[in-house]
Design an enzyme around this catalytic site. Structure first.
Site, mmCIF file in Angstrom:
data_model
loop_
_atom_site.group_PDB
_atom_site.id
_atom_site.type_symbol
_atom_site.label_atom_id
_atom_site.label_comp_id
_atom_site.label_asym_id
_atom_site.label_seq_id
_atom_site.Cartn_x
_atom_site.Cartn_y
_atom_site.Cartn_z
ATOM 1 N N HIS A 119 0.886 -1.250 0.070
ATOM 2 C CA HIS A 119 -0.110 0.234 -0.017
ATOM 3 C C HIS A 119 0.955 1.385 0.057
ATOM 4 O O HIS A 119 0.703 2.280 -0.792
ATOM 5 C CB HIS A 119 -0.956 -0.087 1.157
ATOM 6 N N HIS A 152 -11.322 5.424 7.449
ATOM 7 C CA HIS A 152 -9.748 5.420 7.629
ATOM 8 C C HIS A 152 -9.457 6.356 8.860
ATOM 9 O O HIS A 152 -8.572 5.902 9.720
ATOM 10 C CB HIS A 152 -8.969 5.798 6.430
HETATM 11 CU CU1 C2O Z 1 -5.659 2.601 -0.494
HETATM 12 CU CU2 C2O Z 1 -8.215 2.879 1.981
HETATM 13 O O1 C2O Z 1 -6.865 3.244 0.840
#
Ligand code: C2O
Length: 588
Positions: free
Chosen positions: A177, A341
């Protein structure tokens, strides 16, 4: 051209094929030439200085901008078309990641670099072949039993125990990521061009592939080809909307200490969460649990269920372009995705680590569970009769991932679309989806058309950052499957937690206004992110699209020739200025 008014120059919009996916797209036919900056600034009491006074607690808009019929979205002739973040079609997919020339990722404004490049593959890159294993059914995290939890923890224990240069190890999985999201890669063919899989139409397919290989690796580590990742069912207000209990068990392989523990149950996940606005920051006006529950249903409806246009849902197209790819995030990515997030990351860490920042998000096993639900929304959205992109540039975009055999696999977006056939996984069906899919918001305001209290003329770009801001946008006649409000060429600080909610016909909207009403149409989020060479003031340019068709109908504004639009910035960066150059209504 010396008057305070913006000058108006009627021209026919060129219908060049900027967006070939939208054959029915109709836009206004006006052009604006802005030359009234001084006068307009005088009218708002601004000096052109980007530092804005705080209007904390203000319940009225800081300034009211009546741009009436001036707003049509093309600024200075065709220039805004050419400079548009989505750009003209170049008929070439985004370049593949520069895997062999990966660079350390920049994670913070202090030019802090982290090494998150992948290990060297042991064998030649192979092409993806459709999965031939058994079907895997991903369960809702709050409904799994102890046997599942044990198996799931065992898989992560094994993944964490692998040597850190093994591409299947937890460290390398988390790095995937970081490297794709913090500009470790550029585009093959032009290493000066950045590659960013957020903020555009690659968001859903890229994360689908990421989870697919993550799940295959976990399954192979416990010799269970039926193993399926759980999904955090945050849209379900009956049990799903808390950080799932199994992730809160300290000392287990799926626990992560870098979270906002104040947001553990009984705190319900707030899908309209503004960074820094929660009890741990002592925010006095934080919503009650019942308000969060109601707002969550509205956020799901407004950002997922009602959105018809692909660009608005997935994010705008990006293609191979020289320079930086900015794109425009889809509604699902902005809220609920980004809200969750930020809700999960620790406010004690400088950059919201782990969940609250791209480079670190993959270090929390909860990330993959969160993204399971994001990915599930793609399936739900399609089940509502919506269509996937068929654009060749989308379908042929390539990524690279390590698989469960440590082979580096070249995958294409097109192979991710049919997850049941090609990737052999599906989601447990969730009857609670109906609650937000069938939600019918009610109007808060009694008046058919809310008139702003005063009107001034805008300078361009319009600055936002001193409390709620109301503008008036012309609504041309038209009809299509979706009607969109577009804030054009928004310039947002890359390091800011910019967040605002958008209301129509509610000029008195403020930070405490409920989202559970027909006037709320959607939310914008920026998650802070960094890239090499950037400074404190680096920005990204984006168009923000909000689907408004059902709201306009419910509010009885179908025939109104203008809409009153109020932007309400929230959260700890609500006073940090962002700008936009135009606002328009599109039919698509
Ligand atoms: Cu690549 Cu939820 O972010």
């Amino acid at each position: 051209m010396s008057s305070a008014a913006l000058s108006l120059d009627r021209v026919k919009l060129q219908h060049r094929s900027r967006c070939p996916l939208l054959p029915n797209r109709s836009r206004g036919t006006l052009k604006i030439t802005a030359n009234a900056r001084k006068e307009a600034n005088a009218a708002t009491g601004e000096s052109g200085n980007p530092s804005f006074p705080s209007k904390k607690g203000s319940s009225t808009p800081a300034s009211i901008i009546d741009r009436r019929e001036l707003l049509a979205g093309t600024i200075a002739g065709g220039a805004s078309l050419a400079a548009s973040p989505t750009g003209p079609a170049l008929a070439e997919p985004v370049g593949s990641p520069t895997f062999k020339r990966c660079q350390p990722a920049n994670i913070a404004n202090t030019n802090t670099f982290v090494a998150c490049c992948p290990p060297k593959p042991k064998r030649d890159t192979i092409d993806f072949k459709p999965d031939t294993g058994p079907m895997r059914t991903r369960p809702a995290a709050h409904l799994v039993d102890e046997d599942y939890i044990q198996k799931y923890n065992e898989a992560y224990a094994k993944m964490r125990a692998l040597p850190s240069d093994d591409p299947r190890s937890f460290r390398q999985q988390a790095n995937v990521h970081c490297v794709y999201c913090n500009f470790g890669y550029r585009q093959e063919g032009d290493p000066k061009s950045t590659l960013q899989i957020h903020f555009n139409w690659l968001f859903l397919p890229w994360h689908r592939w990421y989870l697919y290989y993550h799940e295959k690796i976990l399954g192979s580590l416990i010799n269970d080809p039926t193993f399926a990742l759980p999904f955090w069912n945050w849209d379900n207000q009956e049990g799903g909307s808390y950080i799932p209990e199994m992730f809160r068990r300290e000392g287990t392989p799926i626990f992560d200490a870098n979270r906002n523990e104040a947001n553990y149950a009984p705190a319900r996940v707030d899908l309209g969460y503004a960074p820094g606005v929660d009890p741990s920051f002592g925010e006095p006006t934080y919503k009650t649990d019942d308000q969060i529950r109601q707002d969550n249903i509205s956020v799901m409806y407004n950002n997922v269920a009602k959105v018809k246009l692909r660009d608005a849902f997935f994010g705008a197209p990006i293609r191979y372009v020289k320079g930086n790819n900015n794109g425009a995030d889809g509604s699902l990515e902005k809220a609920p995705h980004t809200a969750v997030h930020i809700f999960g990351g620790s406010p004690n860490n400088p950059n919201g680590e782990d969940l609250g920042n791209f480079y670190s998000a993959g270090k929390d096993p909860l990330f993959y569970c969160h993204h399971g639900n994001v990915d599930r929304m793609w399936d739900v959205w399609r089940s509502l009769g919506n269509q996937d992109f068929t654009d060749a540039d989308y379908l042929n975009t390539e990524f690279l991932f390590f698989d469960e055999n440590q082979d580096l696999v070249r995958v294409k977006v097109k192979d991710s679309i049919d997850n049941q056939t090609k990737l052999k996984y599906k989601y447990a069906s969730m009857p609670q989806d109906k609650v937000w899919i069938n939600y019918k918001p009610l109007p808060l305001a009694k008046t058919a058309f809310a008139q702003p209290k005063s009107s001034i003329v805008a300078s361009l770009p319009v600055k936002v950052g001193a409390g709620p801001l109301t503008i008036t946008v012309a609504q041309p006649k038209g009809s299509a499957s979706d009607e969109l409000l577009v804030l054009e060429e928004m310039v947002v600080g890359m390091q800011n937690n910019t967040n605002f909610n958008v209301f129509i016909n509610l000029p008195e909207a403020n930070e405490t206004t409920t989202l559970s009403c027909a006037e709320y149409v959607g939310s914008f989020y920026n998650i802070p992110h960094f890239m090499p060479g950037m400074t404190e003031s680096s920005t990204r340019t984006t168009n923000a699209r909000f689907s408004i068709k059902p709201n306009v109908e419910i509010l009885g504004l179908k025939d109104a020739d203008k809409l009153v639009v109020t932007l309400v910035p929230r959260g700890k960066d609500k006073e940090k200025v962002f700008t936009f150059k135009g606002a328009s209504i599109e039919y698509a």
